[in-house]
Write a protein that holds these residues in place. Structure first.
Motif, PDB file in Angstrom:
ATOM      1  N   ASN A 117       0.858  -1.191   0.000  1.00  0.00           N
ATOM      2  CA  ASN A 117       0.000   0.000   0.000  1.00  0.00           C
ATOM      3  C   ASN A 117       0.894   1.242   0.000  1.00  0.00           C
ATOM      4  O   ASN A 117       1.659   1.451   0.931  1.00  0.00           O
ATOM      5  CB  ASN A 117      -0.890  -0.026   1.259  1.00  0.00           C
ATOM      6  N   ILE A 118       0.785   2.043  -1.063  1.00  0.00           N
ATOM      7  CA  ILE A 118       1.582   3.275  -1.114  1.00  0.00           C
ATOM      8  C   ILE A 118       0.682   4.458  -0.799  1.00  0.00           C
ATOM      9  O   ILE A 118      -0.308   4.706  -1.488  1.00  0.00           O
ATOM     10  CB  ILE A 118       2.263   3.457  -2.478  1.00  0.00           C
ATOM     11  N   ILE A 119       1.018   5.143   0.272  1.00  0.00           N
ATOM     12  CA  ILE A 119       0.313   6.357   0.669  1.00  0.00           C
ATOM     13  C   ILE A 119       1.153   7.531   0.194  1.00  0.00           C
ATOM     14  O   ILE A 119       2.365   7.534   0.380  1.00  0.00           O
ATOM     15  CB  ILE A 119       0.209   6.412   2.211  1.00  0.00           C
ATOM     16  N   ALA A 120       0.541   8.505  -0.481  1.00  0.00           N
ATOM     17  CA  ALA A 120       1.307   9.673  -0.922  1.00  0.00           C
ATOM     18  C   ALA A 120       0.397  10.897  -0.869  1.00  0.00           C
ATOM     19  O   ALA A 120      -0.788  10.807  -1.176  1.00  0.00           O
ATOM     20  CB  ALA A 120       1.825   9.460  -2.338  1.00  0.00           C
ATOM     21  N   CYS A 121       0.932  12.024  -0.438  1.00  0.00           N
ATOM     22  CA  CYS A 121       0.102  13.229  -0.361  1.00  0.00           C
ATOM     23  C   CYS A 121      -0.032  13.838  -1.763  1.00  0.00           C
ATOM     24  O   CYS A 121       0.760  13.528  -2.655  1.00  0.00           O
ATOM     25  CB  CYS A 121       0.697  14.234   0.622  1.00  0.00           C
ATOM     26  N   PRO A 122      -1.025  14.682  -1.984  1.00  0.00           N
ATOM     27  CA  PRO A 122      -1.244  15.256  -3.335  1.00  0.00           C
ATOM     28  C   PRO A 122      -0.352  16.454  -3.623  1.00  0.00           C
ATOM     29  O   PRO A 122      -0.433  17.026  -4.722  1.00  0.00           O
ATOM     30  CB  PRO A 122      -2.705  15.669  -3.284  1.00  0.00           C
ATOM     31  N   SER A 123       0.534  16.799  -2.651  1.00  0.00           N
ATOM     32  CA  SER A 123       1.353  17.990  -2.765  1.00  0.00           C
ATOM     33  C   SER A 123       0.523  19.262  -2.656  1.00  0.00           C
ATOM     34  O   SER A 123      -0.660  19.279  -2.978  1.00  0.00           O
ATOM     35  CB  SER A 123       2.172  18.023  -4.072  1.00  0.00           C
ATOM     36  N   CYS A 124       1.170  20.288  -2.164  1.00  0.00           N
ATOM     37  CA  CYS A 124       0.548  21.612  -2.099  1.00  0.00           C
ATOM     38  C   CYS A 124       1.667  22.632  -1.949  1.00  0.00           C
ATOM     39  O   CYS A 124       2.838  22.282  -2.037  1.00  0.00           O
ATOM     40  CB  CYS A 124      -0.435  21.707  -0.940  1.00  0.00           C
ATOM     41  N   SER A 125       1.328  23.869  -1.659  1.00  0.00           N
ATOM     42  CA  SER A 125       2.321  24.934  -1.601  1.00  0.00           C
ATOM     43  C   SER A 125       3.424  24.657  -0.597  1.00  0.00           C
ATOM     44  O   SER A 125       4.528  25.181  -0.696  1.00  0.00           O
ATOM     45  CB  SER A 125       1.616  26.235  -1.211  1.00  0.00           C
ATOM     46  N   ARG A 126       3.142  23.788   0.379  1.00  0.00           N
ATOM     47  CA  ARG A 126       4.121  23.542   1.436  1.00  0.00           C
ATOM     48  C   ARG A 126       5.179  22.544   1.023  1.00  0.00           C
ATOM     49  O   ARG A 126       6.130  22.291   1.759  1.00  0.00           O
ATOM     50  CB  ARG A 126       3.407  23.027   2.681  1.00  0.00           C
ATOM     51  N   VAL A 127       5.031  21.954  -0.163  1.00  0.00           N
ATOM     52  CA  VAL A 127       5.964  20.893  -0.548  1.00  0.00           C
ATOM     53  C   VAL A 127       7.384  21.437  -0.448  1.00  0.00           C
ATOM     54  O   VAL A 127       7.679  22.549  -0.890  1.00  0.00           O
ATOM     55  CB  VAL A 127       5.635  20.355  -1.960  1.00  0.00           C
ATOM     56  N   GLU A 128       8.250  20.674   0.191  1.00  0.00           N
ATOM     57  CA  GLU A 128       9.600  21.168   0.485  1.00  0.00           C
ATOM     58  C   GLU A 128      10.492  21.145  -0.742  1.00  0.00           C
ATOM     59  O   GLU A 128      11.473  21.889  -0.819  1.00  0.00           O
ATOM     60  CB  GLU A 128      10.219  20.323   1.602  1.00  0.00           C
ATOM     61  N   ASN A 129      10.184  20.255  -1.706  1.00  0.00           N
ATOM     62  CA  ASN A 129      11.008  20.158  -2.906  1.00  0.00           C
ATOM     63  C   ASN A 129      10.123  19.711  -4.058  1.00  0.00           C
ATOM     64  O   ASN A 129       9.356  18.759  -3.921  1.00  0.00           O
ATOM     65  CB  ASN A 129      12.153  19.157  -2.693  1.00  0.00           C
ATOM     66  N   GLU A 130      10.239  20.408  -5.192  1.00  0.00           N
ATOM     67  CA  GLU A 130       9.322  20.116  -6.313  1.00  0.00           C
ATOM     68  C   GLU A 130       9.598  18.762  -6.945  1.00  0.00           C
ATOM     69  O   GLU A 130       8.867  18.304  -7.819  1.00  0.00           O
ATOM     70  CB  GLU A 130       9.392  21.251  -7.341  1.00  0.00           C
ATOM     71  N   ALA A 153       3.225  -7.950  -3.714  1.00  0.00           N
ATOM     72  CA  ALA A 153       2.500  -9.008  -2.992  1.00  0.00           C
ATOM     73  C   ALA A 153       2.704  -8.943  -1.480  1.00  0.00           C
ATOM     74  O   ALA A 153       2.035  -9.637  -0.718  1.00  0.00           O
ATOM     75  CB  ALA A 153       2.954 -10.374  -3.507  1.00  0.00           C
ATOM     76  N   HIS A 154       3.581  -8.060  -1.040  1.00  0.00           N
ATOM     77  CA  HIS A 154       3.910  -7.997   0.396  1.00  0.00           C
ATOM     78  C   HIS A 154       3.025  -6.975   1.111  1.00  0.00           C
ATOM     79  O   HIS A 154       2.907  -5.839   0.683  1.00  0.00           O
ATOM     80  CB  HIS A 154       5.387  -7.640   0.571  1.00  0.00           C
ATOM     81  N   LYS A 155       2.405  -7.408   2.233  1.00  0.00           N
ATOM     82  CA  LYS A 155       1.476  -6.534   2.965  1.00  0.00           C
ATOM     83  C   LYS A 155       2.286  -5.516   3.770  1.00  0.00           C
ATOM     84  O   LYS A 155       2.550  -5.712   4.962  1.00  0.00           O
ATOM     85  CB  LYS A 155       0.574  -7.359   3.880  1.00  0.00           C
ATOM     86  N   LEU A 156       2.701  -4.472   3.083  1.00  0.00           N
ATOM     87  CA  LEU A 156       3.508  -3.420   3.698  1.00  0.00           C
ATOM     88  C   LEU A 156       2.953  -2.068   3.273  1.00  0.00           C
ATOM     89  O   LEU A 156       2.332  -1.962   2.212  1.00  0.00           O
ATOM     90  CB  LEU A 156       4.958  -3.524   3.207  1.00  0.00           C
ATOM     91  N   THR A 157       3.171  -1.055   4.100  1.00  0.00           N
ATOM     92  CA  THR A 157       2.749   0.305   3.742  1.00  0.00           C
ATOM     93  C   THR A 157       3.962   1.205   3.627  1.00  0.00           C
ATOM     94  O   THR A 157       4.798   1.217   4.530  1.00  0.00           O
ATOM     95  CB  THR A 157       1.766   0.870   4.789  1.00  0.00           C
ATOM     96  N   ILE A 158       4.041   1.917   2.504  1.00  0.00           N
ATOM     97  CA  ILE A 158       5.101   2.906   2.315  1.00  0.00           C
ATOM     98  C   ILE A 158       4.417   4.266   2.163  1.00  0.00           C
ATOM     99  O   ILE A 158       3.498   4.406   1.355  1.00  0.00           O
ATOM    100  CB  ILE A 158       5.949   2.597   1.069  1.00  0.00           C
ATOM    101  N   ALA A 159       4.828   5.228   2.973  1.00  0.00           N
ATOM    102  CA  ALA A 159       4.237   6.565   2.893  1.00  0.00           C
ATOM    103  C   ALA A 159       5.262   7.538   2.304  1.00  0.00           C
ATOM    104  O   ALA A 159       6.420   7.521   2.711  1.00  0.00           O
ATOM    105  CB  ALA A 159       3.804   7.045   4.273  1.00  0.00           C
ATOM    106  N   VAL A 160       4.803   8.344   1.348  1.00  0.00           N
ATOM    107  CA  VAL A 160       5.676   9.346   0.723  1.00  0.00           C
ATOM    108  C   VAL A 160       4.999  10.704   0.902  1.00  0.00           C
ATOM    109  O   VAL A 160       3.932  10.937   0.338  1.00  0.00           O
ATOM    110  CB  VAL A 160       5.890   9.062  -0.773  1.00  0.00           C
TER     111      VAL A 160
END
Ligand code: SF4
Length: 376
Positions: free
Chosen positions: A280-293, A311-318
């Motif tokens: 499961n990859i969690i990622a934000c949609p970006s906004c003005s606060r993004v630290e690097n484009e 296939a691995h039940k893992l979560t990666i957040a970006v």
């Protein structure tokens, strides 16, 4: 297939929201607000896609000045997103139609001042300028007070953070407000909004799965929540938060309209039973606060790089910055949150270090392989 909603109707200038009003669609600019041309282009793309409302993030006086120029160049209904720096409310008010504040970030400043006082001040600014208001609770930035009060009952903490702030705003006699309760897990979004609607059936709800990530997974996660909630008559305005290249931002509105139409016409899509069994990859949609484009490219590269681990039940957040980055990555098996020059890498709550944008993917792969080996 969408039963009548029990919420009251509020106004954002001339736009009605809630009650018998149509379900409103909105999105948020992903560019730096001070990049006026780029942000104006986002506003135009989102408006052209049929949005009722466009949100812009503001964190500084320089952002406020840029917002004033954006305001002067568009007739879109504008909402401003205030996080830690809620004190900018009086400066942004002349340039917008609605303010969103995050109860989970009010404690950073003016520590001697009560939450009630801070909310009363924001409400007063809204009343003076005829603005609407959103109480925007987000799982990645829960108020310490509610986190402590509810302990393991994470959903309870989210719901009561919102309900407590509603009580303050009601006491002040202000009614043009909506609530949002967001999490990156669609199941928690359903649970929290159902519980809140039970408590406060009168308060209009802004629905969203936060940090839903890249399509198609981000759309599937959002659909799961919307099908469960809208089919019960819960939800008065929608935000589909997807990690997209800047020029594709209008897709958030197109997708929201498609989801709404499907649900209205009873076209529910079943979700593959093993959808949550894999990576499961969690990622934000970006906004003005993004630290690097480079953030959106990084999120796309993470998705490509980690396909072998699907296939691995893992979560990666970006995550794009420190606002929801540290909180959201705490709950992930591996988390990346961006800084201006480095990307912070975490394994759960454990900090693994800050790495250059050119070396972070290799480090992520090492950690992912280590996790997979440890679990096999
Ligand atoms: S994590 Fe930061 S960059 Fe990403 S959407 Fe949230 S505030 Fe914006």
């Amino acid at each position: 297939m969408i039963p009548p909603r029990r919420t009251r109707t509020i106004r954002i200038r001339s736009l009605e929201l809630g009650g018998a009003a149509p379900i409103r669609l909105q999105s948020m600019a992903a560019t730096r607000t001070q990049d006026v041309d780029a942000t104006l282009r986002q506003v135009q793309l989102i408006q052209a896609a049929g949005a009722d409302l466009v949100r812009i993030a503001v964190d500084s006086k320089a952002d406020v000045d840029a917002l004033a120029r954006i305001r002067g160049a568009t007739d879109a209904l504008l909402s401003v997103d205030l996080q830690e720096n809620y004190r900018l409310a009086e400066h942004v008010a002349p340039h917008v139609d609605k303010i969103r504040y995050n109860p989970g970030h009010l404690h950073h400043h003016e520590k001697q001042r009560s939450t009630r006082d801070k909310v009363a001040w924001i409400v007063d600014v809204c009343a003076q300028h005829g603005l609407a208001l959103r109480i925007g609770v987000n799982a990645g930035s829960l108020s310490p007070e509610h986190a402590e009060r509810f302990g393991d009952d994470h959903v309870g903490a989210l719901v009561h953070s919102a309900a407590d702030h509603c009580a303050i705003v009601d006491e002040l006699g202000f009614r043009d407000y909506v609530v949002s309760i967001k999490d990156s897990d669609p199941k928690l979004v359903v649970d929290a909004n159902l519980r809140f609607a039970e408590l406060r059936p009168d308060v209009p709800l802004h629905l969203g799965v936060t940090e839903a990530g890249l399509p198609p997974d981000g759309i599937i996660k959002t659909r799961i929540a919307y099908e469960q909630l809208l089919s019960r008559g819960i939800g008065d305005t929608l935000r589909v938060s997807l990690t997209l290249p800047f020029d594709d931002k209008g897709q958030e509105i197109t997708v929201a309209r498609e989801l709404l139409r499907d649900i209205e016409q009873g076209r529910f899509r079943s979700v593959p039973p093993n959808f949550f069994d894999g990576l499961n990859i969690i990622a934000c949609p970006s906004c003005s606060r993004v630290e690097n484009e480079k953030f959106i490219e990084l999120a796309q590269d993470v998705k490509e790089l980690t396909r072998y681990a699907a296939a691995h039940k893992l979560t990666i957040a970006v995550m794009g910055c420190r606002v929801n980055g540290p909180g959201e990555t705490d709950d992930a098996d591996l988390g990346l949150w961006c800084g201006p020059k480095h990307v912070n890498l975490k394994r759960g709550t454990e900090e693994l270090g800050a790495f250059g944008y050119d070396e972070i993917l290799a480090r992520l792969k090492d950690e992912l392989d280590r996790l997979i080996t440890a679990r096999s």
